[in-house]
Design a protein around this motif. Sequence first.
Motif: not given
Length: 278
Positions: A54, A56-57, A75-76, A120, A122, A232
């Motif tokens: 992800s 996001h991690w 996480d948004y 998360d 992602g 990303h």
Amino acid sequence: MNELSLPTYFVSHGGGPWPYITDGFRRNFDKLEQSLVEMRAELGNAVRAILVVSGHWEEQRFAISSGAQPGMVYDYHGFPEYLYHIKYGAPGQPELAKRVQALLQGRGIEAALDPTRGFDHGTFSILKPLYPEENVPVVQLSLDVSYDPALHLEAGRALAPLRDEGVLIIGSGLSYHNLRAMRGNEGHEPSRQFDAWLQQTLVHSSPYERAKLLLEWEQAPSARAAHPREDHLIPLMVAVGAARDEPGAVTYHQNDFAGGLTASSFRFGNVPIAASGQ
């Protein structure tokens, strides 16, 4: 590759908790959702577990979610309150987490288990449409905060044996990720230029060229305009590393996202012959 090997994927995961959104904003993701439905169909019943890398991690070294019942990471920001109470209820798989750790450590790559890490967006943003029954075990792998392309390609190579064990490896990020430029039309041309480079690199280049170009991704057209931070993009490196020398193909492409942005997802390797179970 044998006939049971699973392909790997890099998926542009869209924005926030989009599969759970109930208003018209969700329609922005119709093409992405359809690509995920088609992805599930082509994989059939060949997947026994999923490893998501992800965007996001990130940690100081690789970390692997090892809890049996992962929670959620919201996480948004700026979404309606109900979107901070959603739940993707797939189980974790501690044994797979340990296998991932062992494979990475076998290549001299540091990796730690994290029994508390939840899903998360992602991860759950793509898995909700991909496996809505929430019955396929899921393990997450973080990025290394260095964002080193060579390290992440090597991590993917270390994890390649999982493909022969029924583990679906997904790098979850976005082919274009410049949040500031997304608010107007400033991102339209940079996203198109960088996506064209991705298409050439991932689909039309040899495996050797593919890896070499990814190591030098900052030289690509509009590279830093597309990815001011590469969080990303780096999940792509793991998916490509795990793909061995197998070909790339486009599984999702849109040049009118949010009014004119270009985004794509990719598959590496062929759909296994035994995917349908027939």
